[in-house]
Each structure stands twice: as structure tokens, then as C-alpha cells.
Write an enzyme that holds these catalytic residues in place. Structure first.
Site, short mmCIF file in Angstrom:
data_model
loop_
_atom_site.label_atom_id
_atom_site.label_comp_id
_atom_site.label_asym_id
_atom_site.label_seq_id
_atom_site.Cartn_x
_atom_site.Cartn_y
_atom_site.Cartn_z
CG ASP A 346 16.59 -8.14 -56.00
OD1 ASP A 346 15.79 -8.83 -55.34
OD2 ASP A 346 17.41 -7.36 -55.50
CG ASN A 354 11.37 -1.52 -46.93
OD1 ASN A 354 10.45 -0.84 -47.37
ND2 ASN A 354 11.59 -2.77 -47.29
CG HIS A 359 8.29 -1.54 -43.92
ND1 HIS A 359 8.96 -2.55 -44.54
CD2 HIS A 359 8.79 -1.48 -42.65
CE1 HIS A 359 9.81 -3.11 -43.71
NE2 HIS A 359 9.73 -2.48 -42.54
CD GLU A 389 13.87 -7.45 -52.05
OE1 GLU A 389 15.01 -7.71 -51.67
OE2 GLU A 389 12.85 -7.72 -51.36
#
Length: 468
Positions: A346, A354, A359, A389
Site C-alpha cells: 500500500d 492526490n 490526481h 493504491e
């Protein structure tokens, strides 16, 4: 003809036919109602009015003769009460009694509940809508009855010693003459005038009866005509239904069956099948569209297979394809007893990328991690994107110790890489969790163990590898 056009025409025709049906039925019901009114109510009321005229004349005669015979003034009072009711000068009984002679002697003859509004008898006659010749007969009878009233009043005056002065008024005084009064009311002239009153009433009843018979015959003829209209409409409706049924069968139902068969064949993978329908409606257009679809399916099938297994952003195995491979490897591991490890990765603080840079920068971060991680993998290892993610790594024939080495290789490779955005160098770190399959683990339990290990790395400060 298109189905939509045919549907509009059919709907319009249905409305016209329904309206025609409604009109004919309405007219027929009107005939029934008119016939019912004529047969049941009208004739009865006509008789009642004629009988009331006859009865009132008889009651006046009875009261007048009784007065001159007995000399009792109450009968004179009754006489003028009857006369006032007939002329509309006094309230009319709601149900005119069969004989005023008896009714007048009862205690409740003037009770309000037994009396209606004052209405002249001639008004009631005119409201019935009689023909002119019929109404003239009733009016003639009442005029004759009113003429007879003069004789009766003359007799009343003679009882009191009053006589005609020549102008129709009884102003000449004399002695009361009961014999003269009795002679007036029992004379041949009086009887003839009474007969003359009854004759127009009888003629009226016969005229009404003849008219009712004539109107009944006319209503029956009209009723029969509308019944024939209904029969013709039923025949037309049947023919229209048959025509529609044939059209629907040949132009809609059978083509749909053929279209369904060809579509089923295409759905089974036979992309060489093509529809050959020769109908000029929406179904024909649909068959052409189905043929075009079959042409494109064959061209797109390979692209669809690629899209079904590949993540569109980073170009590696997507979640669905990764899960299929993971399930196969779990079965193989359980069957042959070989080790199998799973890594979950992760991106640390991914939301910050973001929110701070947009983004598009977040997408570039994911691409960088994917590119760097794949360089640290072995040939048989599989990397897949399983969330926004989150990435997973499937390591066949690998125990947990070797898996940790691979995980650290991936983590350090990501940590040492960077992303240049508007002359700014961005550093990225990841948290990794690893686990080795144990006996009895299914895909859900295996994923959960790796996920717990990954969150352990996050809780311990991120940018590290944990195992379970």
C-alpha cells in the site's frame, strides 16, 4: 410498415372503433330508457292526471248535491276546498285521495305532512308534455267542469236566498229555495253537462294510448336498428383482429423467433452466423444491427480479453485476473504441498499526493511503483493491482523467509526512486505485509492474513515490511 407506425394506426383505429361502440351503446341505452319512461311512468302519470280531473269534478258534484239536500254548510266548505286545490289556490295533497268525500272527514286532512305546494291542475297537465290535441282535450274537459261550477254556485246562492241579476252575479235577494237548488243539480241539463265533461277525458286516454303504441313501435324499430349496428361492428372488429393476428404472426412473431435463434448462436460463440430477415420494420433493422454487432464482436474479442485481465492505468494484472491466478495457486499448493507466499503493498500517504498535486500526479506515482516493483520480481512471480493504491504479489514455491527478501527488495527499490514534478523531486514509500499459506487457508483467509500484516507495517510507522 414500421411497427411504431402500425401501432399508432392500430391505436387510432381502436379509439375510433371504441368510440363507435360507445355511441351505439349509448344510443341503445337511450332507447331502452326512453321506452321504459314511456311504458312505465308516462302512461301512469297521464292516467292519474285525467282521473284527478274526473275525480275532482265528481267530488264537486257530490259536495254540491249533499249541501242542497242536507243544508249542512260543511259541504259547501268542502266544495270550495276542492275547487281551490284544482285551481292552485290551496296546497295540493301529495297523493290526491281516491275520494275527497271520505278524506275530508278525517282529522288530518289539513296536516302539513299530507300537503304539497299549490299547483293548478292545468299546469301539471302542461308539464307532462302532451301533444297539443291531447292537452286541448283535457283543457276542454276542465273548461266544461268550470262551466258546471256556475250551476252549482247558482244552487248554493238559491239555498241562501240569492239569485242571478242577469250579469252572472247573485245579488238579487229573495227567499231561500231548496227545491229550486235541488232541481238545478239533479236536472237533465246538469246530467248532460256531466257527461260532456267525461267524454273529452275518455278521448284523451284513448289518444295517449294510441300515441304510446305508435311510439313503442318506433322505439322498437330504432332498437332493432342499433342492434344491427352492433352486429356489424362485431363483424368488423373480428375481421380487424384476424388481419392484425396474421400481420403480427408474419411480420413480428416469426421474425422474432428467427432473430432469437441467430442471436443465441452468436452468443454461443458462432460469430459466422448472420441474420437473413426480409421484413421492412424495426425487427428488420434490428437484424441488420445484430449482423453489424457480430462483425465487431469478432474484431473486439481479443481486445476484450486483454482488457478483462489488465489494469487500464498501470498495465499489469487487474484484480479479477489476479484473484483467478491466486485461487489456482492456492489449490496447487494444497494439492502438492509446496510453499506459497503473498505480499500486499500500500502506498504511504497516497491521498496526500492526490490532494496536493492532483490526481494526475497520483496516477504517475502508481505507474512508478509498478515499474520499479516489477524489476525486483522473479520470472514466476505475479504482480496485480487489487485496489486504488494497493498492489499484491503472488510468489509461487516461496516460503515466508524468501518472500520477506523479495518484499524488502521491492520496498527499497521504491524508496530509492523518485518522481520529478515541475522541477520538484517527489519521494514515495510503501508499506508491505507478507504471509505464507498454511493448511486449510482458502483465498479469503489468505488475503486477510496478508492484509493484516500490511496494516501492521502502517501502524508501526510505514515504509517497512511486516509478516504474519
Amino acid at each position: 410498415m414500421n411497427i411504431s407506425t402500425g401501432n399508432k394506426i392500430g391505436f387510432l383505429g381502436f379509439l375510433i372503433l371504441l368510440s363507435t361502440y360507445g355511441y351505439v351503446v349509448f344510443q341503445l341505452m337511450g332507447v331502452f330508457e326512453e321506452q321504459s319512461i314511456k311504458n312505465e311512468g308516462y302512461y301512469v302519470r297521464s292516467h292519474n292526471l285525467a282521473n284527478e280531473l274526473r275525480q275532482s269534478s265528481d267530488d264537486l258534484t257530490r259536495m254540491a248535491r249533499t249541501f242542497v239536500v242536507t243544508g249542512d254548510a260543511i259541504y259547501e266548505q268542502f266544495y270550495f276546498e276542492i275547487f281551490a286545490i284544482r285551481n292552485g289556490d290551496a296546497p295540493r295533497p301529495i297523493k290526491y285521495p281516491p275520494s275527497y268525500w271520505y278524506t275530508s272527514l278525517t282529522d288530518d286532512r289539513t296536516s302539513a305532512i299530507n300537503l304539497g305546494k299549490p299547483v293548478p291542475l292545468q299546469v301539471l297537465m302542461s308539464e307532462m308534455g302532451f301533444l297539443e290535441k291531447e292537452f286541448l282535450l283535457l283543457r276542454k274537459s276542465q273548461n266544461l267542469s268550470d262551466k258546471l261550477v256556475h250551476l252549482e254556485r247558482q244552487a248554493f246562492a238559491a239555498m241562501k236566498g240569492r239569485y242571478d241579476d242577469g250579469s252572472g252575479d247573485f245579488t238579487v235577494k229573495g227567499k231561500p229555495d231548496t227545491a229550486f237548488a235541488t232541481k238545478l243539480l239533479f236536472s237533465t241539463q246538469y246530467k248532460e253537462e256531466k257527461i260532456a265533461i267525461m267524454k273529452p277525458i275518455q278521448e284523451f286516454l284513448e289518444a295517449v294510448e294510441n300515441r304510446m303504441i305508435s311510439e313503442s313501435i318506433a322505439l322498437q324499430a330504432k332498437q332493432e336498428k342499433y342492434f344491427w349496428y352492433i352486429i356489424v361492428l362485431l363483424v368488423i372488429s373480428t375481421v380487424i383482429v384476424l388481419v392484425i393476428a396474421v400481420y403480427v404472426r408474419n411480420k413480428i412473431v416469426l421474425p422474432i423467433f428467427l432473430l432469437e435463434h441467430d442471436a443465441h448462436m452468436i452468443a454461443e460463440g458462432n460469430y459466422q452466423v448472420r441474420c437473413k430477415l426480409n421484413v421492412e420494420n424495426e425487427i428488420g433493422s434490428l437484424s441488420l444491427s445484430l449482423n453489424e454487432m457480430a462483425d465487431h464482436i469478432e474484431l473486439d474479442i481479443k481486445e476484450l480479453e486483454r482488457l478483462a485481465t489488465t489494469d487500464g492505468l498501470v498495465g499489469i494484472t487487474n484484480r479479477r485476473a489476479f484473484m483467478v491466478s491466486l485461487e489456482l495457486e492456492i489449490k496447487r499448493s494444497h494439492r502438492y504441498g509446496v510453499p506459497l507466499s503473498l505480499l500486499m503493498l500500500d502506498v504511504d500517504y497516497f491521498k496526500k499526493f492526490n490532494d496536493t498535486y492532483g490526481h494526475h500526479v497520483g496516477d504517475e506515482v502508481l505507474k512508478l511503483i509498478c515499474k520499479v516493483s516489477q524489476t525486483a520480481l522473479r520470472e514466476n512471480d505475479l504482480m496485480g493491482r487489487i485496489g486504488g493504491e494497493e498492489f499484491a504479489f503472488l510468489l509461487p514455491a516461496t516460503n515466508i523467509d524468501s518472500a520477506i527478501i523479495v518484499a524488502e527488495r521491492i520496498r527499497t527499490a521504491v524508496e530509492s526512486s523518485s518522481l520529478l514534478i515541475d522541477s520538484e523531486e517527489l519521494r514515495v514509500t510503501v508499506s508491505i505485509g507478507g504471509t505464507q499459506i498454511i493448511k486449510g487457508n482458502d483465498i479469503s483467509a489468505f488475503l486477510k492474513r496478508a492484509d493484516i500484516a500490511m496494516y501492521k507495517s502502517k501502524e508501526n510507522g510505514r515504509n517497512q515490511t511486516s509478516w504474519l
